[in-house]
Design a protein around this motif. Sequence first.
Motif, PDB file in Angstrom:
ATOM      1  N   ILE A  24      80.286  32.080  35.166  1.00  0.00           N
ATOM      2  CA  ILE A  24      80.038  33.527  35.207  1.00  0.00           C
ATOM      3  C   ILE A  24      80.391  34.160  33.864  1.00  0.00           C
ATOM      4  O   ILE A  24      79.645  34.980  33.326  1.00  0.00           O
ATOM      5  N   LEU A  25      81.526  33.773  33.304  1.00  0.00           N
ATOM      6  CA  LEU A  25      81.925  34.298  31.996  1.00  0.00           C
ATOM      7  C   LEU A  25      81.107  33.678  30.871  1.00  0.00           C
ATOM      8  O   LEU A  25      80.738  34.361  29.912  1.00  0.00           O
ATOM      9  N   ALA A  26      80.817  32.375  30.974  1.00  0.00           N
ATOM     10  CA  ALA A  26      80.102  31.687  29.903  1.00  0.00           C
ATOM     11  C   ALA A  26      78.686  32.202  29.717  1.00  0.00           C
ATOM     12  O   ALA A  26      78.106  32.064  28.633  1.00  0.00           O
ATOM     13  N   LEU A 127      84.211  47.095  34.225  1.00  0.00           N
ATOM     14  CA  LEU A 127      83.022  47.334  35.044  1.00  0.00           C
ATOM     15  C   LEU A 127      82.513  48.771  34.891  1.00  0.00           C
ATOM     16  O   LEU A 127      81.304  49.008  34.908  1.00  0.00           O
ATOM     17  N   GLN A 128      83.427  49.713  34.725  1.00  0.00           N
ATOM     18  CA  GLN A 128      83.017  51.104  34.503  1.00  0.00           C
ATOM     19  C   GLN A 128      82.439  51.288  33.109  1.00  0.00           C
ATOM     20  O   GLN A 128      81.493  52.052  32.902  1.00  0.00           O
ATOM     21  N   GLN A 129      82.990  50.572  32.157  1.00  0.00           N
ATOM     22  CA  GLN A 129      82.558  50.689  30.760  1.00  0.00           C
ATOM     23  C   GLN A 129      81.209  50.014  30.517  1.00  0.00           C
ATOM     24  O   GLN A 129      80.431  50.456  29.659  1.00  0.00           O
ATOM     25  N   SER A 130      80.927  48.949  31.263  1.00  0.00           N
ATOM     26  CA  SER A 130      79.738  48.135  31.000  1.00  0.00           C
ATOM     27  C   SER A 130      78.926  47.905  32.281  1.00  0.00           C
ATOM     28  O   SER A 130      79.200  46.947  33.022  1.00  0.00           O
ATOM     29  N   ARG A 134      78.667  44.636  35.221  1.00  0.00           N
ATOM     30  CA  ARG A 134      78.697  44.774  36.684  1.00  0.00           C
ATOM     31  C   ARG A 134      77.441  44.166  37.301  1.00  0.00           C
ATOM     32  O   ARG A 134      77.522  43.452  38.309  1.00  0.00           O
ATOM     33  N   GLU A 135      76.296  44.403  36.688  1.00  0.00           N
ATOM     34  CA  GLU A 135      75.043  43.849  37.206  1.00  0.00           C
ATOM     35  C   GLU A 135      75.080  42.317  37.166  1.00  0.00           C
ATOM     36  O   GLU A 135      74.622  41.642  38.106  1.00  0.00           O
ATOM     37  N   HIS A 136      75.635  41.763  36.100  1.00  0.00           N
ATOM     38  CA  HIS A 136      75.749  40.312  35.973  1.00  0.00           C
ATOM     39  C   HIS A 136      76.627  39.741  37.090  1.00  0.00           C
ATOM     40  O   HIS A 136      76.273  38.734  37.718  1.00  0.00           O
ATOM     41  N   LEU A 137      77.749  40.382  37.343  1.00  0.00           N
ATOM     42  CA  LEU A 137      78.666  39.903  38.376  1.00  0.00           C
ATOM     43  C   LEU A 137      78.088  40.091  39.776  1.00  0.00           C
ATOM     44  O   LEU A 137      78.375  39.300  40.682  1.00  0.00           O
TER      45      LEU A 137
END
Length: 255
Positions: A24-26, A127-130, A134-137
């Motif tokens: 998820i991070l990669a 998540l609020q900043q980006s 959030r969409e990715h997660l």
Amino acid sequence: MFDPITSKLVGGANSTRRMVQNAILATLPEPQFALFRPHLKAVPLKRNEVLQDALRYPDAAYFIESGVVSRMVRTARDGPVEVAVVGKFGFVGVSLVLGAAQTIQRSVVRVPGSALRIDAGAFRDILQQSPETREHLLRYVQLLIALNAQIALCNAKHDISERVARWMLLAQDRIGGDRIPVTHGLIAAALGVRRPGVSEALSDLEANGIIMGERGSIRIRDMEGLRGQACECERILKDRFRVFRDMPHHNHRFV
């Protein structure tokens, strides 16, 4: 990093920077991952450790680097049953992404490993900043919902032997290698069944040369043979995560 075979930390304070293993991070672009980097802390995952409990306020999210975590539901009469397996293709902390105050499932470490921990407050701020992050997660959240549904079907319709083979294949996919550091009792607890049923299934697999029992672990000798014993759910569940497997993986590093 925590080695599930030796149960020892490797690397540690004298290590410099290492590459992120969590999918998820990669698969986050560097500008988005850079928001996480200052807040991530590598932590060991110990067997039977509860990362988050049901109906509690989560204090952190965990991006799994190695090991296996079970998401569990339970009733007072029936006890706990696994509804999802989380490994390096996932994270614990879905309620934070959804903006929920409490978790709805217990997350328990089944196979020791390691994770990248981030405090709940910092996670919410990112998540609020980006919105892109959030969409990715949320892609993973959608996969997790499908995973829950498929395992519910599997638990209701398929024999213990098929479910045991399916569980071992999913665990192997998340930790890599041919050795899974689990016991008969641990698999039984994950599947919510009696230990004798699991022991019988594993005995049959060993008699057919598909696995070999070792002290505190099970070695897979014939991967294709094991797939032949598993139900269709194993293939379906693995295919669900193709979206992350096929995305470009970045060589993110952290301290």
